[in-house]
Write an enzyme that holds these catalytic residues in place. Structure first.
Site, PDB file in Angstrom:
ATOM      1  N   TYR A 167       0.855  -1.181   0.000  1.00 37.43           N
ATOM      2  CA  TYR A 167       0.000   0.000   0.000  1.00 37.43           C
ATOM      3  C   TYR A 167       0.901   1.246   0.000  1.00 37.43           C
ATOM      4  CZ  TYR A 167      -4.601   2.005   0.044  1.00 37.43           C
ATOM      5  OH  TYR A 167      -5.750   2.652  -0.334  1.00 37.43           O
ATOM      6  N   LEU A 168       1.722   1.281  -1.026  1.00 37.90           N
ATOM      7  CA  LEU A 168       2.847   2.214  -1.067  1.00 37.90           C
ATOM      8  C   LEU A 168       2.411   3.666  -1.239  1.00 37.90           C
ATOM      9  CD1 LEU A 168       5.150   0.093  -3.401  1.00 37.90           C
ATOM     10  CD2 LEU A 168       5.036   0.068  -0.900  1.00 37.90           C
TER      11      LEU A 168
ATOM     12  N   HIS B  39       7.329   5.485   1.043  1.00 39.08           N
ATOM     13  CA  HIS B  39       8.016   4.270   0.583  1.00 39.08           C
ATOM     14  C   HIS B  39       8.885   4.582  -0.643  1.00 39.08           C
ATOM     15  CE1 HIS B  39       4.300   2.383   2.447  1.00 39.08           C
ATOM     16  NE2 HIS B  39       5.261   1.723   3.060  1.00 39.08           N
TER      17      HIS B  39
END
Ligand code: PAF
Length: 282
Positions: free
Chosen positions: A32-33, A37
């Site tokens: 769930y970047l 990230h």
């Protein structure tokens, strides 16, 4: 971009890359970047020839009643973003691939550093993190692993583990990436309803005012913490789990701020628990 689901396959591939003299950077994630990230991926790219991103929602770092089942997942979007970043390989194993049925080996850092803050609120959490990261390090053979400063205690615990277990890799910390209004980016921000989302900016405000107070000469930790709590509690939906000031290296208690400290927060807005922190120099 290669996508691996099996341990043996990515491990063999990483061995080949190393035999070719390539430097491997690993970015462990639970998917769930977001931009936070991607900042880790970009940092890994600066230092390495090969960037591997793992996407694995690690069941053993979630406690009973926590959000493992509902943790946000969007593999298609994640891989699209990683393609754009020119990531070389994604490792996305199933739970069964990572933990065989009778898996019972765990890696644990003990002492204050792992037992305070989230260690106290989420018993067993760091044992889950250190176990999965040990496995990821053994599987992906990185020369370097990149983690976000947002999970400050996590990175401190992992640095200690890497030092003490002699993992042959370097850990790099990347500063917190924030939304325009100062909220630290987190996959869990999607849980916030609009009112909670508005109120959640109090975390960054409280950290900023505490940092300013220290820089203006306030040294008394008790007074600083009491003001920190007051600011957070000015948001009616905020429920403090912890609001603490500790030594930034080992989380030892500090009564007077006379060295670098970490101001660390965990605050619930309804069922959503957010963490944030700031390192402050004197
Ligand atoms: O920070 C995270 O997303 C996780 O704790 C990590 C490091 C990927 C281990 O599961």
């Amino acid at each position: 971009m290669r996508i691996f689901e099996e341990i043996k396959k990515i491990q063999d591939w990483c061995k080949e890359q190393k035999m070719l003299g390539k430097k491997i950077g690993l970015v462990p994630t639970m998917g769930y970047l977001h931009e936070g990230h991607l900042a880790l991926v970009r940092e890994a790219r600066k230092h390495c020839d090969i960037v591997v991103v793992s996407i694995f929602v690690n069941p053993i770092q979630f406690g009973v009643g926590e959000d493992f089942e509902v943790y946000p997942r969007d593999f298609a979007r994640d891989t699209e973003l990683l393609e754009q970043e020119k990531v070389d390989a994604v490792f996305a194993p199933s739970n069964e691939e990572m933990y065989c049925r009778d898996s019972s080996t765990r890696v644990e850092v003990t002492g204050e550093i792992a037992e305070k803050l989230c260690g106290a609120s989420r018993p067993g959490h760091f044992r889950g993190v250190t176990t999965v990261c040990s496995k990821l390090f053994n599987i992906c053979l990185p020369d370097l692993a990149v983690f976000g400063q947002k999970d400050a205690q996590q990175v401190m615990v992992l640095e200690k583990m890497v030092r003490e277990l002699n993992f042959p890799l370097e850990i790099i910390r990347v500063p917190i990436v924030r939304e325009a209004d100062g909220l630290a980016m987190s996959s869990r921000n999607v849980y916030l309803d609009p009112e909670a989302r508005k109120q959640a900016i109090v975390l960054n405000k409280a950290l900023g005012e505490t940092a300013e107070a220290i820089q203006s000469g306030e040294r008394d930790t008790a007074r600083l913490k009491s003001r920190l709590r007051e600011i957070i509690e000015s948001s009616p939906r905020a429920e403090i789990d912890y609001a603490e000031i500790y030594d930034a290296y080992d989380l030892a208690d500090v009564s007077e701020v006379d060295k670098q400290v970490i101001v660390a927060l965990a605050v619930k807005f309804g069922r959503t628990r957010l963490i944030d922190n700031r390192l402050v120099e004197v």
